[in-house]
Design an enzyme around this catalytic site. Structure first.
Site, PDB file in Angstrom:
ATOM      1  N   ASN A   1      48.152  79.194  41.171  1.00 27.37           N
ATOM      2  CA  ASN A   1      47.686  77.838  41.450  1.00 27.37           C
ATOM      3  C   ASN A   1      48.917  76.945  41.652  1.00 27.37           C
ATOM      4  O   ASN A   1      49.851  77.005  40.855  1.00 27.37           O
ATOM      5  CB  ASN A   1      46.848  77.330  40.287  1.00 27.37           C
TER       6      ASN A   1
ATOM      7  N   GLU B   1      41.343  83.805  38.771  1.00 26.01           N
ATOM      8  CA  GLU B   1      40.859  83.011  37.652  1.00 26.01           C
ATOM      9  C   GLU B   1      39.385  83.340  37.408  1.00 26.01           C
ATOM     10  O   GLU B   1      38.623  83.536  38.363  1.00 26.01           O
ATOM     11  CB  GLU B   1      41.066  81.528  37.920  1.00 26.01           C
TER      12      GLU B   1
ATOM     13  N   HIS C   1      43.841  75.511  48.172  1.00 21.56           N
ATOM     14  CA  HIS C   1      45.304  75.505  48.038  1.00 21.56           C
ATOM     15  C   HIS C   1      46.021  75.526  49.385  1.00 21.56           C
ATOM     16  O   HIS C   1      46.772  76.464  49.659  1.00 21.56           O
ATOM     17  CB  HIS C   1      45.774  76.722  47.231  1.00 21.56           C
TER      18      HIS C   1
HETATM   19  P1  FAD Z   1      47.832  66.021  47.256  1.00 22.36           P
HETATM   20  O1  FAD Z   1      47.639  66.113  45.794  1.00 22.36           O
HETATM   21  O2  FAD Z   1      46.788  66.603  48.138  1.00 22.36           O
HETATM   22  O3  FAD Z   1      48.018  64.475  47.600  1.00 22.36           O
HETATM   23  C1  FAD Z   1      48.076  63.970  48.902  1.00 22.36           C
HETATM   24  C2  FAD Z   1      47.538  62.561  48.894  1.00 22.36           C
HETATM   25  O4  FAD Z   1      47.857  61.943  50.143  1.00 22.36           O
HETATM   26  C3  FAD Z   1      46.035  62.462  48.753  1.00 22.36           C
HETATM   27  O5  FAD Z   1      45.719  61.525  47.745  1.00 22.36           O
HETATM   28  C4  FAD Z   1      45.560  61.987  50.128  1.00 22.36           C
HETATM   29  O6  FAD Z   1      44.419  61.171  50.065  1.00 22.36           O
HETATM   30  C5  FAD Z   1      46.753  61.212  50.612  1.00 22.36           C
HETATM   31  N1  FAD Z   1      46.879  61.119  52.075  1.00 22.36           N
HETATM   32  C6  FAD Z   1      46.710  62.097  52.991  1.00 22.36           C
HETATM   33  N2  FAD Z   1      46.963  61.641  54.228  1.00 22.36           N
HETATM   34  C7  FAD Z   1      47.299  60.346  54.093  1.00 22.36           C
HETATM   35  C8  FAD Z   1      47.659  59.331  55.015  1.00 22.36           C
HETATM   36  N3  FAD Z   1      47.753  59.569  56.346  1.00 22.36           N
HETATM   37  N4  FAD Z   1      47.922  58.080  54.543  1.00 22.36           N
HETATM   38  C9  FAD Z   1      47.838  57.807  53.205  1.00 22.36           C
HETATM   39  N5  FAD Z   1      47.497  58.744  52.287  1.00 22.36           N
HETATM   40  C10 FAD Z   1      47.240  59.999  52.730  1.00 22.36           C
HETATM   41  N6  FAD Z   1      45.910  73.509  41.949  1.00 22.36           N
HETATM   42  C11 FAD Z   1      46.338  73.983  40.769  1.00 22.36           C
HETATM   43  O7  FAD Z   1      47.535  74.198  40.587  1.00 22.36           O
HETATM   44  N7  FAD Z   1      45.439  74.229  39.754  1.00 22.36           N
HETATM   45  C12 FAD Z   1      44.098  74.029  39.898  1.00 22.36           C
HETATM   46  O8  FAD Z   1      43.328  74.228  38.957  1.00 22.36           O
HETATM   47  C13 FAD Z   1      43.626  73.561  41.159  1.00 22.36           C
HETATM   48  N8  FAD Z   1      42.292  73.391  41.397  1.00 22.36           N
HETATM   49  C14 FAD Z   1      41.886  72.823  42.569  1.00 22.36           C
HETATM   50  C15 FAD Z   1      40.535  72.547  42.767  1.00 22.36           C
HETATM   51  C16 FAD Z   1      40.114  71.886  43.910  1.00 22.36           C
HETATM   52  C17 FAD Z   1      38.662  71.596  44.127  1.00 22.36           C
HETATM   53  C18 FAD Z   1      41.069  71.501  44.895  1.00 22.36           C
HETATM   54  C19 FAD Z   1      40.659  70.778  46.151  1.00 22.36           C
HETATM   55  C20 FAD Z   1      42.407  71.791  44.711  1.00 22.36           C
HETATM   56  C21 FAD Z   1      42.834  72.444  43.562  1.00 22.36           C
HETATM   57  N9  FAD Z   1      44.185  72.721  43.348  1.00 22.36           N
HETATM   58  C22 FAD Z   1      44.590  73.263  42.164  1.00 22.36           C
HETATM   59  C23 FAD Z   1      45.211  72.416  44.366  1.00 22.36           C
HETATM   60  C24 FAD Z   1      46.057  71.175  44.035  1.00 22.36           C
HETATM   61  O9  FAD Z   1      45.222  70.082  43.709  1.00 22.36           O
HETATM   62  C25 FAD Z   1      46.945  70.847  45.244  1.00 22.36           C
HETATM   63  O10 FAD Z   1      47.776  71.960  45.486  1.00 22.36           O
HETATM   64  C26 FAD Z   1      47.808  69.625  45.019  1.00 22.36           C
HETATM   65  O11 FAD Z   1      47.020  68.483  44.795  1.00 22.36           O
HETATM   66  C27 FAD Z   1      48.724  69.363  46.204  1.00 22.36           C
HETATM   67  O12 FAD Z   1      49.630  68.343  45.860  1.00 22.36           O
HETATM   68  P2  FAD Z   1      50.353  67.481  46.967  1.00 22.36           P
HETATM   69  O13 FAD Z   1      51.288  66.551  46.272  1.00 22.36           O
HETATM   70  O14 FAD Z   1      50.915  68.389  47.997  1.00 22.36           O
HETATM   71  O15 FAD Z   1      49.204  66.660  47.720  1.00 22.36           O
END
Ligand code: FAD
Length: 502
Positions: free
Chosen positions: A479, A356, A441
């Site tokens: 992503n 990107e 990621h």
């Molecule tokens: P998450 O979205 O990480 O959600 C997990 C949640 O569980 C969080 O809210 C956390 O606080 C909570 N949690 C964790 N442990 C516990 C616990 N023990 N008890 C209660 N709650 C808990 N991806 C893209 O596709 N495009 C992008 O442009 C992009 N940019 C990014 C930029 C940044 C700065 C970051 C950090 C990530 C980016 N990503 C991007 C990656 C994307 O955000 C993640 O891949 C995605 O959020 C993962 O989804 P998930 O459902 O696996 O978990």
């Protein structure tokens, strides 16, 4: 105290958790969601909910007294600064040779991410996730996820004429001059809103240095999409500032222990839930850690031996190039990327790169072109439980990132050769030109089809499901959140049809 009985518990409010909650609620099930981070809906001292990237404070990072920025240095000057300790929105988990960034709060990663919603390549998914029903995935679950998330495309006017996208145009032109292919990158940021803020007609967010510590406007994060719809059913309760700490099998149900946290992260009490169905959605690190910890404590037995394996940083490698003085990148830069350099049409194996063209909004022209590359790296590491230290460890080493760095070098050496330009060697500290030490990621730890079956059911644990990025095998080639969302949609469809038919 006595456990609180709930019919369905979802741990985590990111992509996987939000999909699970919505689909359960639409099918008539009551859902309780636990989220360790805050509910980000109250303005702070400056009237904003989130702090700007350039003005970090206690809202910015999860329980740190100092920022831990991805770009840590600029021309020899360290950029990190002291901040007040707080339950902020961006976590960085530091393992021996890898720092992992995660969003924390109701909405998970959607609060902090760049909003890029990129379709995975079908041939690559077939390679890394064999057994995924791809026809269905591409025909129904991906388009459904795109609709629900509000994916849209940059307007011609912004891309071709806005000063906020000068960096993107330069990144495109210099890549194309070396024969590289440049592709548009869809996003969940509302580009109609971006046009308004760029014209000074609406409060700035993408145009006002907001992104990794949250966007106050414009971005359709999960609280505006899946979670809003889920809550509108009246069947979904979200317990913020509540961190699940252990799961125990108790007959036909699971007992989940959780800690209640204050705004500075102190544990203020505990709460115990009992639920016949638990959906793990705490992300790659969070979900894997909960299972490892619960196994170590004896609460869950008979989990797959493959728990913790298959972890990877999605080949994330950041780099900067120094442009000539006649190639300004712009003092004003939108934080929302809209273009990517893509060599997948002509590269193979670990040389495949999708990079990107990233902003570096500094308020002055830095002539810096920044890129976040995603490679098809085959390196995988293992998350495991260190009983002595009482924490999760990761055996990733710098050598694991070597293939990614080589692939990225091939792409950008060619651009530098053509431009007569050089890499910026001042961004990540003195010993690295390429960021091989952090990721946005994190993926894997509970790979689909190993720790779970094909429908996210944890093997040997009827009623326990995984719906998040821990299911993905360390690399998706793009992503990840769109793929994670679509995968959760596919899983919930199967689970509701086969396990929860009333
Ligand atoms: P998450 O979205 O990480 O959600 C997990 C949640 O569980 C969080 O809210 C956390 O606080 C909570 N949690 C964790 N442990 C516990 C616990 N023990 N008890 C209660 N709650 C808990 N991806 C893209 O596709 N495009 C992008 O442009 C992009 N940019 C990014 C930029 C940044 C700065 C970051 C950090 C990530 C980016 N990503 C991007 C990656 C994307 O955000 C993640 O891949 C995605 O959020 C993962 O989804 P998930 O459902 O696996 O978990």
């Amino acid at each position: 105290g006595a456990p609180v009985d709930v019919p369905a518990l979802v741990i985590g409010t990111g992509y996987g958790g939000s999909v699970a909650a919505l689909r359960l609620a639409l099918a008539g099930h009551r859902v309780t969601m636990l989220e360790m981070g805050q509910e980000w809906n109250r303005p702070g001292h400056d009237g904003r909910v989130f702090a700007r990237m350039t003005e970090p404070d206690e809202r910015s990072m999860w329980l740190r007294r100092r920022t831990a920025m991805p770009i840590s240095h600029l021309t020899g000057v360290p950029l990190d600064r002291p901040i007040k300790l707080g339950a902020g929105v961006l976590d960085r988990v530091d393992f021996a040779a890898m720092g992992v960034y995660c969003g924390v709060g109701v909405g998970g990663g959607s609060l902090v991410n760049g909003g890029m919603a990129v379709r995975p390549r079908r041939d690559y998914l077939a390679e890394v996730m064999p057994g995924l029903p791809l026809d269905d995935f591409f025909a129904r679950h991906l388009p459904l996820a795109e609709r629900e998330l509000g994916v849209n495309h940059v307007t011609e006017a912004l891309l071709e004429a806005s000063p906020y996208y000068q960096y993107a145009r330069l990144g495109r032109d210099t890549a194309q001059a070396s024969g590289r292919r440049v592709v548009p990158v869809p996003n969940v940021y509302d580009f109609a809103y971006l046009e308004q803020e760029a014209a000074g007609q609406a409060p700035g967010s993408a145009t006002a240095n907001e992104v990794i510590f949250g966007n106050n406007h414009g971005k359709r994060d999960l609280t505006k999409t899946y979670l809003a719809r889920a809550r509108a059913t009246g069947l979904v309760t979200v317990q913020a500032a509540t961190r699940a700490s252990g799961i125990e099998r108790a007959g036909d149900a699971f007992v989940v222990r959780a800690e209640m946290l204050t705004a500075d992260g102190t544990v203020s009490g505990t709460v115990v839930y009992r639920a016949p169905r638990v959906f793990l959605a705490a992300g790659s690190l969070g979900t894997t850690e909960l299972l490892l910890r619960s196994r170590a404590a004896g609460g869950l037995t008979g989990l797959s031996e493959e728990l913790g394996f298959g972890w990877g940083p999605n080949g994330n490698t950041m780099l900067g190039r120094a442009n000539h003085v006649w190639q300004p990148t712009g003092a004003r830069q939108s934080t929302i990327p809209v273009l990517g350099i893509d060599n997948w049409a002509y590269a193979t194996g670990q040389d495949r790169v999708f990079a990107e063209i990233a902003p570096f909004p500094a308020g002055i022209d830095t002539y810096l072109s920044l890129y976040l590359a995603i490679t098809a790296s085959a390196s995988r590491a293992r998350l495991s439980w260190d009983a002595t230290a009482g924490r999760m460890i990761l055996d990733w080493t710098r050598a694991h990132a070597a293939a990614s760095v080589t692939a990225v070098r091939r792409t950008f050496d060619a651009i530098n050769a053509k431009q007569g330009s050089t890499y910026r060697v001042d961004l990540f500290g003195s010993d690295r030109t390429f960021s091989d030490h952090f990721t946005y990621h994190p993926l894997g730890g509970c790979v689909l089809g190993t720790v779970t079956d094909r429908a996210g059911r944890v093997r040997g644990q009827g009623g326990l499901y995984i719906v998040d990025g821990s299911l993905a095998p360390g690399s998706l080639g793009v992503n990840p959140f769109l793929t994670i969302t679509a995968l959760a949609e596919q899983i919930m469809e199967t689970v509701l049809a086969e396990d929860l038919r009333s």
